[in-house]
Design a protein around this motif. Structure first.
Motif, PDB file in Angstrom:
ATOM      1  N   ASN A 136       0.248  11.399   1.018  1.00 49.05           N
ATOM      2  CA  ASN A 136       0.679  11.079  -0.377  1.00 49.05           C
ATOM      3  C   ASN A 136       2.083  10.328  -0.521  1.00 49.05           C
ATOM      4  OD1 ASN A 136      -1.533  12.158  -1.377  1.00 49.05           O
ATOM      5  ND2 ASN A 136      -0.773  14.054  -1.876  1.00 49.05           N
TER       6      ASN A 136
ATOM      7  N   VAL B  68       0.238  14.603 -10.475  1.00 49.43           N
ATOM      8  CA  VAL B  68      -0.323  13.507 -10.255  1.00 49.43           C
ATOM      9  C   VAL B  68       0.337  12.874  -9.185  1.00 49.43           C
ATOM     10  CG1 VAL B  68       1.527  12.476 -11.834  1.00 49.43           C
ATOM     11  CG2 VAL B  68      -0.650  11.318 -11.423  1.00 49.43           C
TER      12      VAL B  68
ATOM     13  N   LYS C  84      -1.155   7.278  -3.848  1.00 51.38           N
ATOM     14  CA  LYS C  84      -1.562   7.068  -2.768  1.00 51.38           C
ATOM     15  C   LYS C  84      -1.548   5.551  -2.485  1.00 51.38           C
ATOM     16  CE  LYS C  84      -4.503  10.969  -1.650  1.00 51.38           C
ATOM     17  NZ  LYS C  84      -4.153  11.348  -0.386  1.00 51.38           N
TER      18      LYS C  84
ATOM     19  N   GLU D 244      -8.173   5.560  -5.070  1.00 54.88           N
ATOM     20  CA  GLU D 244      -7.750   6.818  -4.994  1.00 54.88           C
ATOM     21  C   GLU D 244      -6.784   7.511  -6.316  1.00 54.88           C
ATOM     22  OE1 GLU D 244      -7.823   9.031  -1.040  1.00 54.88           O
ATOM     23  OE2 GLU D 244      -7.727   7.158  -0.461  1.00 54.88           O
ATOM     24  N   THR D 245      -5.631   6.551  -6.303  1.00 55.50           N
ATOM     25  CA  THR D 245      -4.820   6.738  -7.363  1.00 55.50           C
ATOM     26  C   THR D 245      -5.289   6.829  -8.611  1.00 55.50           C
ATOM     27  OG1 THR D 245      -3.116   5.683  -5.964  1.00 55.50           O
ATOM     28  CG2 THR D 245      -2.490   6.014  -8.087  1.00 55.50           C
TER      29      THR D 245
ATOM     30  N   ALA E 132      -7.453   9.689  -9.515  1.00 51.35           N
ATOM     31  CA  ALA E 132      -6.722  11.050  -9.968  1.00 51.35           C
ATOM     32  C   ALA E 132      -6.034  11.074 -11.562  1.00 51.35           C
ATOM     33  CB  ALA E 132      -5.866  11.242  -8.864  1.00 51.35           C
TER      34      ALA E 132
ATOM     35  N   ARG F 223      -0.607  12.735 -17.821  1.00 49.94           N
ATOM     36  CA  ARG F 223      -0.760  12.322 -16.023  1.00 49.94           C
ATOM     37  C   ARG F 223      -0.114  10.788 -15.867  1.00 49.94           C
ATOM     38  NH1 ARG F 223      -3.333  15.628 -12.996  1.00 49.94           N
ATOM     39  NH2 ARG F 223      -4.022  14.466 -11.452  1.00 49.94           N
TER      40      ARG F 223
ATOM     41  N   GLU G  41      -0.586  19.047  -3.994  1.00 50.19           N
ATOM     42  CA  GLU G  41      -0.512  17.559  -3.806  1.00 50.19           C
ATOM     43  C   GLU G  41       1.077  17.337  -3.350  1.00 50.19           C
ATOM     44  OE1 GLU G  41      -3.382  17.747  -6.948  1.00 50.19           O
ATOM     45  OE2 GLU G  41      -1.577  18.755  -6.528  1.00 50.19           O
TER      46      GLU G  41
END
Length: 477
Positions: free
Chosen positions: A88, A100, A103, A108-109, A112, A174, A305
Protein backbone atom coordinates in the motif's frame (compact mmCIF):
# COMPACT_ATOMS: atom_id res chain seq x y z
CA UNK A 1 40.13 30.61 -19.51
CA UNK A 2 42.78 28.03 -18.63
CA UNK A 3 42.34 26.76 -15.07
CA UNK A 4 38.76 28.02 -14.87
CA UNK A 5 36.04 25.45 -14.17
CA UNK A 6 32.94 25.50 -16.28
CA UNK A 7 30.60 25.47 -13.28
CA UNK A 8 30.47 25.53 -9.51
CA UNK A 9 27.35 24.37 -7.69
CA UNK A 10 26.83 25.59 -4.12
CA UNK A 11 24.83 22.96 -2.24
CA UNK A 12 24.60 19.21 -2.71
CA UNK A 13 20.89 18.54 -2.32
CA UNK A 14 19.09 16.60 -5.05
CA UNK A 15 18.66 19.72 -7.18
CA UNK A 16 22.29 20.71 -6.81
CA UNK A 17 23.45 17.22 -7.77
CA UNK A 18 20.96 17.06 -10.64
CA UNK A 19 22.29 20.38 -11.98
CA UNK A 20 25.87 19.19 -11.63
CA UNK A 21 25.13 15.93 -13.44
CA UNK A 22 23.25 17.64 -16.25
CA UNK A 23 26.19 19.95 -16.90
CA UNK A 24 28.82 17.21 -16.52
CA UNK A 25 26.93 15.07 -19.06
CA UNK A 26 28.05 17.63 -21.65
CA UNK A 27 31.71 17.07 -20.83
CA UNK A 28 31.98 20.20 -18.70
CA UNK A 29 34.05 20.54 -15.53
CA UNK A 30 31.90 20.91 -12.42
CA UNK A 31 32.69 21.35 -8.73
CA UNK A 32 30.00 20.90 -6.05
CA UNK A 33 30.70 22.63 -2.74
CA UNK A 34 28.78 21.54 0.37
CA UNK A 35 29.01 23.23 3.76
CA UNK A 36 28.06 20.16 5.77
CA UNK A 37 30.37 17.22 6.19
CA UNK A 38 27.86 14.94 4.45
CA UNK A 39 26.31 15.61 1.06
CA UNK A 40 22.61 15.31 0.34
CA UNK A 41 20.66 18.29 1.70
CA UNK A 42 17.18 16.88 2.35
CA UNK A 43 18.24 13.38 1.24
CA UNK A 44 20.37 12.12 4.11
CA UNK A 45 20.24 9.34 6.69
CA UNK A 46 21.70 9.16 10.17
CA UNK A 47 21.64 7.15 13.41
CA UNK A 48 19.39 9.65 15.19
CA UNK A 49 18.19 7.46 18.06
CA UNK A 50 19.95 4.19 19.00
CA UNK A 51 22.79 2.15 17.48
CA UNK A 52 21.60 -0.01 14.62
CA UNK A 53 18.68 2.25 13.66
CA UNK A 54 18.91 4.17 10.37
CA UNK A 55 16.63 7.19 10.11
CA UNK A 56 16.00 9.44 7.14
CA UNK A 57 16.63 12.94 8.44
CA UNK A 58 14.17 14.61 6.09
CA UNK A 59 12.75 12.97 2.96
CA UNK A 60 12.12 9.24 2.78
CA UNK A 61 9.54 8.37 0.10
CA UNK A 62 10.32 9.11 -3.55
CA UNK A 63 7.43 8.94 -6.03
CA UNK A 64 8.81 11.85 -8.07
CA UNK A 65 12.33 10.46 -8.50
CA UNK A 66 10.87 7.63 -10.56
CA UNK A 67 8.19 9.71 -12.26
CA UNK A 68 9.99 12.81 -13.50
CA UNK A 69 11.91 12.80 -16.78
CA UNK A 70 15.50 13.46 -15.69
CA UNK A 71 16.46 11.43 -12.62
CA UNK A 72 14.71 8.32 -13.90
CA UNK A 73 17.02 8.32 -16.95
CA UNK A 74 20.18 8.10 -14.84
CA UNK A 75 21.87 4.70 -14.34
CA UNK A 76 21.61 4.89 -10.55
CA UNK A 77 21.17 1.13 -10.13
CA UNK A 78 24.71 0.79 -11.48
CA UNK A 79 25.80 2.95 -8.55
CA UNK A 80 24.14 0.85 -5.84
CA UNK A 81 20.59 2.22 -5.71
CA UNK A 82 17.85 -0.29 -4.82
CA UNK A 83 14.15 0.55 -4.46
CA UNK A 84 11.73 -0.95 -1.92
CA UNK A 85 8.00 -0.89 -2.77
CA UNK A 86 5.37 -1.26 -0.02
CA UNK A 87 2.10 -3.04 -1.00
CA UNK A 88 0.00 0.00 0.00
CA UNK A 89 1.54 3.29 -1.06
CA UNK A 90 -0.38 5.27 1.53
CA UNK A 91 -3.16 4.53 4.02
CA UNK A 92 -5.52 6.97 5.72
CA UNK A 93 -7.26 5.53 8.81
CA UNK A 94 -10.49 6.57 10.51
CA UNK A 95 -11.55 6.41 14.14
CA UNK A 96 -13.78 3.36 13.56
CA UNK A 97 -10.82 1.18 12.54
CA UNK A 98 -11.45 1.42 8.80
CA UNK A 99 -8.98 2.96 6.35
CA UNK A 100 -8.80 4.13 2.77
CA UNK A 101 -5.64 3.54 0.77
CA UNK A 102 -3.72 4.26 -2.43
CA UNK A 103 -2.29 1.34 -4.37
CA UNK A 104 -0.25 1.41 -7.56
CA UNK A 105 -3.27 -0.05 -9.36
CA UNK A 106 -5.93 2.53 -10.20
CA UNK A 107 -8.57 -0.20 -10.24
CA UNK A 108 -7.69 -1.57 -6.79
CA UNK A 109 -7.67 1.95 -5.35
CA UNK A 110 -11.03 2.78 -6.92
CA UNK A 111 -12.62 -0.50 -5.87
CA UNK A 112 -11.84 0.23 -2.21
CA UNK A 113 -13.54 3.63 -2.44
CA UNK A 114 -17.01 2.11 -2.77
CA UNK A 115 -19.48 4.68 -4.05
CA UNK A 116 -16.63 7.01 -5.01
CA UNK A 117 -14.85 4.38 -7.10
CA UNK A 118 -16.31 5.50 -10.42
CA UNK A 119 -15.49 9.14 -9.69
CA UNK A 120 -11.87 8.16 -8.94
CA UNK A 121 -11.65 6.20 -12.19
CA UNK A 122 -12.98 9.17 -14.19
CA UNK A 123 -10.61 11.61 -12.53
CA UNK A 124 -7.42 9.54 -12.42
CA UNK A 125 -7.73 6.76 -15.00
CA UNK A 126 -7.05 8.69 -18.25
CA UNK A 127 -4.33 10.78 -16.61
CA UNK A 128 -2.57 7.80 -15.02
CA UNK A 129 -2.48 6.03 -18.39
CA UNK A 130 -0.39 8.96 -19.67
CA UNK A 131 1.42 9.89 -16.48
CA UNK A 132 4.94 9.99 -17.91
CA UNK A 133 3.91 12.28 -20.78
CA UNK A 134 2.15 14.59 -18.33
CA UNK A 135 5.15 14.74 -16.03
CA UNK A 136 7.42 15.67 -18.92
CA UNK A 137 5.08 18.51 -19.87
CA UNK A 138 4.17 19.89 -16.48
CA UNK A 139 7.06 19.43 -14.04
CA UNK A 140 9.08 22.55 -14.69
CA UNK A 141 8.70 26.19 -15.72
CA UNK A 142 5.60 27.38 -17.52
CA UNK A 143 5.81 26.42 -21.20
CA UNK A 144 3.54 25.17 -23.97
CA UNK A 145 2.90 21.43 -23.46
CA UNK A 146 3.64 18.82 -26.11
CA UNK A 147 0.38 17.08 -25.24
CA UNK A 148 -2.02 20.03 -24.99
CA UNK A 149 -5.31 18.11 -24.74
CA UNK A 150 -3.95 15.91 -21.97
CA UNK A 151 -2.51 18.93 -20.18
CA UNK A 152 -5.86 20.71 -20.42
CA UNK A 153 -7.62 17.75 -18.83
CA UNK A 154 -5.09 17.77 -16.01
CA UNK A 155 -5.27 21.54 -15.66
CA UNK A 156 -9.05 21.62 -15.40
CA UNK A 157 -8.81 19.61 -12.19
CA UNK A 158 -5.43 20.94 -11.01
CA UNK A 159 -6.47 24.59 -10.80
CA UNK A 160 -8.86 23.75 -7.97
CA UNK A 161 -7.99 23.77 -4.31
CA UNK A 162 -7.45 20.43 -2.63
CA UNK A 163 -10.79 20.71 -0.86
CA UNK A 164 -12.53 22.07 -3.95
CA UNK A 165 -11.55 19.03 -6.00
CA UNK A 166 -12.44 16.60 -3.21
CA UNK A 167 -15.93 18.05 -2.85
CA UNK A 168 -16.45 18.33 -6.61
CA UNK A 169 -15.66 14.67 -7.32
CA UNK A 170 -16.31 12.65 -4.18
CA UNK A 171 -19.43 12.08 -2.10
CA UNK A 172 -18.20 9.84 0.70
CA UNK A 173 -15.91 10.48 3.64
CA UNK A 174 -13.57 7.81 2.28
CA UNK A 175 -12.97 9.49 -1.07
CA UNK A 176 -12.73 12.98 0.42
CA UNK A 177 -10.30 11.90 3.14
CA UNK A 178 -7.97 10.13 0.71
CA UNK A 179 -7.80 13.30 -1.35
CA UNK A 180 -7.37 15.53 1.70
CA UNK A 181 -4.30 13.58 2.77
CA UNK A 182 -2.73 13.87 -0.67
CA UNK A 183 -3.55 17.59 -0.88
CA UNK A 184 -1.92 18.24 2.50
CA UNK A 185 1.45 17.52 0.85
CA UNK A 186 1.02 20.83 -1.03
CA UNK A 187 1.58 22.66 2.29
CA UNK A 188 -1.31 24.99 1.49
CA UNK A 189 -4.64 25.50 3.19
CA UNK A 190 -6.93 22.97 1.58
CA UNK A 191 -9.14 25.84 0.42
CA UNK A 192 -6.31 27.52 -1.51
CA UNK A 193 -5.61 26.94 -5.19
CA UNK A 194 -3.87 25.09 -6.79
CA UNK A 195 -3.51 22.54 -4.00
CA UNK A 196 -5.24 19.94 -6.14
CA UNK A 197 -2.29 20.01 -8.55
CA UNK A 198 0.10 18.52 -5.99
CA UNK A 199 -2.42 15.87 -4.99
CA UNK A 200 -2.91 14.91 -8.64
CA UNK A 201 0.83 14.73 -9.26
CA UNK A 202 1.40 12.48 -6.26
CA UNK A 203 -1.47 10.19 -7.18
CA UNK A 204 -0.32 9.92 -10.80
CA UNK A 205 3.30 9.31 -9.80
CA UNK A 206 2.14 6.59 -7.42
CA UNK A 207 0.01 4.83 -10.03
CA UNK A 208 2.82 5.02 -12.59
CA UNK A 209 5.85 4.22 -10.44
CA UNK A 210 4.82 3.71 -6.81
CA UNK A 211 5.90 5.54 -3.65
CA UNK A 212 9.15 3.67 -2.98
CA UNK A 213 11.81 3.90 -0.29
CA UNK A 214 15.54 3.53 -0.88
CA UNK A 215 16.93 0.31 0.55
CA UNK A 216 19.33 1.16 3.35
CA UNK A 217 18.15 4.76 3.74
CA UNK A 218 17.78 7.89 1.67
CA UNK A 219 21.52 8.58 1.91
CA UNK A 220 21.96 5.76 -0.62
CA UNK A 221 20.11 7.85 -3.22
CA UNK A 222 22.49 10.74 -2.61
CA UNK A 223 25.47 8.39 -2.78
CA UNK A 224 24.25 6.96 -6.09
CA UNK A 225 23.81 10.45 -7.57
CA UNK A 226 27.26 11.48 -6.33
CA UNK A 227 28.86 8.30 -7.67
CA UNK A 228 27.35 8.87 -11.09
CA UNK A 229 28.44 12.51 -11.01
CA UNK A 230 32.01 11.53 -10.18
CA UNK A 231 31.99 8.95 -12.99
CA UNK A 232 31.37 11.90 -15.33
CA UNK A 233 34.46 13.65 -14.00
CA UNK A 234 32.73 15.79 -11.37
CA UNK A 235 34.30 16.92 -8.09
CA UNK A 236 32.68 17.30 -4.65
CA UNK A 237 34.09 19.24 -1.72
CA UNK A 238 32.42 18.96 1.71
CA UNK A 239 32.80 20.81 4.99
CA UNK A 240 33.26 24.18 3.30
CA UNK A 241 30.76 26.89 4.18
CA UNK A 242 30.79 29.79 1.77
CA UNK A 243 30.32 33.27 3.24
CA UNK A 244 30.56 35.11 -0.08
CA UNK A 245 30.80 34.27 -3.74
CA UNK A 246 34.18 36.04 -3.67
CA UNK A 247 35.59 33.02 -1.82
CA UNK A 248 34.99 30.68 -4.77
CA UNK A 249 37.65 29.56 -7.23
CA UNK A 250 37.26 30.84 -10.81
CA UNK A 251 34.31 29.45 -12.78
CA UNK A 252 32.31 30.46 -15.83
CA UNK A 253 29.01 30.05 -13.98
CA UNK A 254 27.86 29.50 -10.41
CA UNK A 255 24.60 27.75 -9.54
CA UNK A 256 23.03 28.20 -6.10
CA UNK A 257 21.11 25.28 -4.61
CA UNK A 258 20.07 27.67 -1.85
CA UNK A 259 17.13 29.73 -0.67
CA UNK A 260 16.61 33.19 -2.22
CA UNK A 261 17.79 34.79 1.01
CA UNK A 262 21.04 32.85 0.87
CA UNK A 263 21.54 33.83 -2.76
CA UNK A 264 21.18 37.47 -1.72
CA UNK A 265 23.54 37.03 1.24
CA UNK A 266 26.25 35.29 -0.78
CA UNK A 267 26.06 37.22 -4.04
CA UNK A 268 23.96 40.32 -3.38
CA UNK A 269 26.88 42.62 -4.18
CA UNK A 270 27.03 41.08 -7.67
CA UNK A 271 23.30 41.64 -8.31
CA UNK A 272 21.19 44.78 -8.86
CA UNK A 273 19.67 46.15 -5.62
CA UNK A 274 16.15 45.93 -7.08
CA UNK A 275 16.56 42.20 -7.74
CA UNK A 276 17.98 41.62 -4.25
CA UNK A 277 14.99 43.45 -2.78
CA UNK A 278 12.64 41.18 -4.72
CA UNK A 279 14.47 38.12 -3.39
CA UNK A 280 13.81 39.43 0.11
CA UNK A 281 10.07 39.44 -0.57
CA UNK A 282 10.00 35.72 -1.34
CA UNK A 283 7.32 33.99 0.76
CA UNK A 284 8.03 30.90 2.83
CA UNK A 285 5.36 28.56 4.16
CA UNK A 286 4.85 26.73 7.44
CA UNK A 287 7.64 24.88 9.16
CA UNK A 288 7.60 21.27 10.30
CA UNK A 289 8.04 19.53 13.63
CA UNK A 290 9.55 16.11 12.98
CA UNK A 291 9.98 13.09 15.22
CA UNK A 292 11.96 9.90 14.66
CA UNK A 293 11.30 6.82 16.76
CA UNK A 294 13.19 3.66 17.56
CA UNK A 295 10.49 1.09 18.31
CA UNK A 296 10.47 -2.32 19.97
CA UNK A 297 7.97 -3.64 17.40
CA UNK A 298 5.75 -2.65 14.47
CA UNK A 299 3.18 0.10 15.06
CA UNK A 300 -0.06 -1.62 16.19
CA UNK A 301 -2.46 0.01 13.76
CA UNK A 302 -6.13 -0.65 14.36
CA UNK A 303 -6.74 -0.56 10.57
CA UNK A 304 -5.07 -3.55 8.90
CA UNK A 305 -4.47 -1.55 5.71
CA UNK A 306 -2.01 0.65 7.61
CA UNK A 307 0.13 -2.36 8.48
CA UNK A 308 1.20 -2.77 4.84
CA UNK A 309 1.47 0.93 3.97
CA UNK A 310 4.74 2.78 3.59
CA UNK A 311 3.14 6.14 4.35
CA UNK A 312 0.22 6.76 6.72
CA UNK A 313 -1.81 9.98 6.80
CA UNK A 314 -3.21 10.66 10.27
CA UNK A 315 -5.98 13.22 10.25
CA UNK A 316 -9.44 11.71 10.04
CA UNK A 317 -12.05 13.21 7.74
CA UNK A 318 -11.62 16.00 5.18
CA UNK A 319 -13.08 18.66 7.48
CA UNK A 320 -10.59 17.88 10.23
CA UNK A 321 -7.60 17.86 7.88
CA UNK A 322 -8.69 21.15 6.33
CA UNK A 323 -9.02 22.83 9.72
CA UNK A 324 -5.62 21.82 11.03
CA UNK A 325 -3.76 22.52 7.76
CA UNK A 326 -5.18 26.06 7.70
CA UNK A 327 -3.96 26.79 11.23
CA UNK A 328 -0.18 27.22 10.64
CA UNK A 329 -0.83 29.81 7.92
CA UNK A 330 -2.77 31.80 10.51
CA UNK A 331 -0.05 31.37 13.14
CA UNK A 332 -2.30 29.07 15.17
CA UNK A 333 -1.68 25.72 16.86
CA UNK A 334 -4.04 22.75 17.12
CA UNK A 335 -4.52 19.83 19.50
CA UNK A 336 -4.76 17.10 16.84
CA UNK A 337 -2.34 17.90 13.99
CA UNK A 338 -2.36 16.18 10.62
CA UNK A 339 0.62 13.81 10.87
CA UNK A 340 2.47 12.35 7.89
CA UNK A 341 4.04 9.13 9.14
CA UNK A 342 6.50 6.84 7.38
CA UNK A 343 7.43 3.31 8.48
CA UNK A 344 10.24 2.05 6.22
CA UNK A 345 11.53 -0.78 8.40
CA UNK A 346 8.36 -2.81 7.73
CA UNK A 347 9.70 -3.32 4.20
CA UNK A 348 13.44 -2.76 4.60
CA UNK A 349 15.07 -4.86 7.33
CA UNK A 350 18.33 -2.89 7.05
CA UNK A 351 16.74 0.06 8.88
CA UNK A 352 16.62 -1.48 12.36
CA UNK A 353 17.94 -4.44 14.39
CA UNK A 354 16.02 -7.71 14.09
CA UNK A 355 12.56 -7.44 15.60
CA UNK A 356 12.89 -3.65 16.02
CA UNK A 357 11.47 -0.88 13.84
CA UNK A 358 12.18 2.70 12.80
CA UNK A 359 9.49 5.25 11.96
CA UNK A 360 9.11 8.97 11.68
CA UNK A 361 6.30 11.50 11.56
CA UNK A 362 5.91 15.24 11.17
CA UNK A 363 3.24 17.90 11.19
CA UNK A 364 3.02 21.41 9.76
CA UNK A 365 3.49 24.21 12.29
CA UNK A 366 3.80 28.01 12.09
CA UNK A 367 7.02 29.09 10.38
CA UNK A 368 9.77 29.42 12.96
CA UNK A 369 7.49 28.10 15.71
CA UNK A 370 9.12 27.04 18.99
CA UNK A 371 6.35 24.96 20.61
CA UNK A 372 7.01 21.32 21.49
CA UNK A 373 4.61 19.11 19.52
CA UNK A 374 5.90 15.79 20.87
CA UNK A 375 2.86 14.96 22.98
CA UNK A 376 0.37 16.01 20.29
CA UNK A 377 2.05 14.02 17.54
CA UNK A 378 2.38 10.87 19.63
CA UNK A 379 -1.20 11.21 20.85
CA UNK A 380 -2.36 11.42 17.23
CA UNK A 381 -0.49 8.20 16.38
CA UNK A 382 -1.93 6.55 19.49
CA UNK A 383 -5.42 7.59 18.34
CA UNK A 384 -5.15 5.20 15.40
CA UNK A 385 -2.64 2.74 16.90
CA UNK A 386 -3.43 2.11 20.59
CA UNK A 387 -0.31 0.95 22.41
CA UNK A 388 2.09 2.87 20.14
CA UNK A 389 3.76 4.78 22.97
CA UNK A 390 4.52 1.55 24.81
CA UNK A 391 6.82 0.59 21.92
CA UNK A 392 9.02 3.70 21.99
CA UNK A 393 12.63 2.88 22.88
CA UNK A 394 14.00 6.29 21.94
CA UNK A 395 12.91 9.42 20.09
CA UNK A 396 14.62 12.24 18.24
CA UNK A 397 12.92 15.61 17.77
CA UNK A 398 13.53 18.46 15.31
CA UNK A 399 11.55 21.70 15.59
CA UNK A 400 11.61 24.38 12.84
CA UNK A 401 14.79 25.96 14.21
CA UNK A 402 16.56 22.59 14.24
CA UNK A 403 15.41 21.98 10.69
CA UNK A 404 16.95 25.27 9.58
CA UNK A 405 20.19 24.49 11.41
CA UNK A 406 20.30 21.11 9.68
CA UNK A 407 19.73 22.71 6.27
CA UNK A 408 19.84 26.52 5.93
CA UNK A 409 17.53 26.23 2.90
CA UNK A 410 14.72 25.32 5.34
CA UNK A 411 13.92 28.89 6.35
CA UNK A 412 11.81 28.77 9.51
CA UNK A 413 11.49 25.00 9.06
CA UNK A 414 9.91 25.31 5.59
CA UNK A 415 11.10 22.13 3.86
CA UNK A 416 9.26 22.91 0.59
CA UNK A 417 11.37 25.85 -0.55
CA UNK A 418 8.55 28.38 -0.31
CA UNK A 419 4.81 28.63 -0.80
CA UNK A 420 3.52 27.13 -4.08
CA UNK A 421 0.28 29.06 -4.55
CA UNK A 422 -0.73 30.84 -7.77
CA UNK A 423 1.21 33.92 -6.67
CA UNK A 424 4.48 32.02 -6.52
CA UNK A 425 4.12 28.76 -8.44
CA UNK A 426 5.79 29.86 -11.68
CA UNK A 427 7.29 33.14 -10.50
CA UNK A 428 9.61 31.60 -7.91
CA UNK A 429 11.93 33.12 -6.77
CA UNK A 430 10.97 36.26 -8.76
CA UNK A 431 9.05 36.84 -11.99
CA UNK A 432 11.50 36.37 -14.88
CA UNK A 433 11.16 34.88 -18.36
CA UNK A 434 13.69 32.26 -17.26
CA UNK A 435 13.29 31.87 -13.47
CA UNK A 436 16.64 30.08 -13.05
CA UNK A 437 18.62 33.08 -14.30
CA UNK A 438 19.54 36.24 -12.46
CA UNK A 439 20.45 39.72 -13.79
CA UNK A 440 24.08 38.58 -13.51
CA UNK A 441 24.54 36.30 -16.53
CA UNK A 442 27.02 34.08 -14.65
CA UNK A 443 24.79 33.39 -11.62
CA UNK A 444 21.88 30.94 -11.49
CA UNK A 445 19.55 29.52 -8.84
CA UNK A 446 18.67 25.82 -8.95
CA UNK A 447 16.94 25.10 -5.62
CA UNK A 448 13.33 24.17 -4.87
CA UNK A 449 12.66 27.91 -4.71
CA UNK A 450 12.42 27.68 -8.52
CA UNK A 451 9.83 25.81 -10.62
CA UNK A 452 8.48 23.21 -10.16
CA UNK A 453 9.07 23.67 -6.43
CA UNK A 454 9.45 21.29 -3.52
CA UNK A 455 9.94 17.56 -3.59
CA UNK A 456 12.80 15.27 -4.57
CA UNK A 457 12.71 15.26 -8.38
CA UNK A 458 15.81 17.16 -9.49
CA UNK A 459 13.91 19.15 -12.11
CA UNK A 460 14.81 22.54 -10.62
CA UNK A 461 18.44 21.59 -11.01
CA UNK A 462 17.96 20.14 -14.48
CA UNK A 463 16.30 23.25 -15.91
CA UNK A 464 18.79 25.57 -14.21
CA UNK A 465 21.58 23.51 -15.79
CA UNK A 466 20.10 24.04 -19.26
CA UNK A 467 20.17 27.80 -18.71
CA UNK A 468 23.73 27.65 -17.33
CA UNK A 469 24.93 25.56 -20.28
CA UNK A 470 23.89 28.33 -22.65
CA UNK A 471 26.11 30.71 -20.74
CA UNK A 472 29.01 28.24 -20.68
CA UNK A 473 28.74 27.81 -24.46
CA UNK A 474 29.03 31.58 -24.76
CA UNK A 475 32.64 31.31 -23.59
CA UNK A 476 33.52 28.81 -26.32
CA UNK A 477 32.05 30.65 -29.29
Amino acid sequence: MSGVRDAIVIGSGPNGLAAAIAIAQHGRSVLVIEGANTIGGGVRSAALTLPGFTHDVCSSVYPMVRATPFLRTLPLAEHGLEWVHPPNLVAHPFDDGAAVFLKQSVEETAAALGDDGDAYRRLIGPLAANADALMADLVGPFRFPRHPLLAMKFGWAAIKSGRGLAEAYFRTDRGKALWAGLAAHAVLPLERRPGAAIALMLALAGHAHGWPFVKGGSQRLTEALASHFRSLGGEIETGRWIGSIDELPPAKVVLFDTSPRQLAALAGHRLPPRYVKRLGRYRHGPGVFKMDWALSGPIPWRAVECRTAGTVHLGGKLEEVAEVERAPFEGQTVDRPFVLLVQPSLFDSTRAPAGRHAAWGYCHVPNGGTEDWTERIERQVERFAPGFRDLILARHVMNPAAMERYNPNYFGGDISGGISDFGQLFTRPVARWNPYTTPNPALFICSSSTPPGGGVHGMCGYFAAQAALERIRHFTR
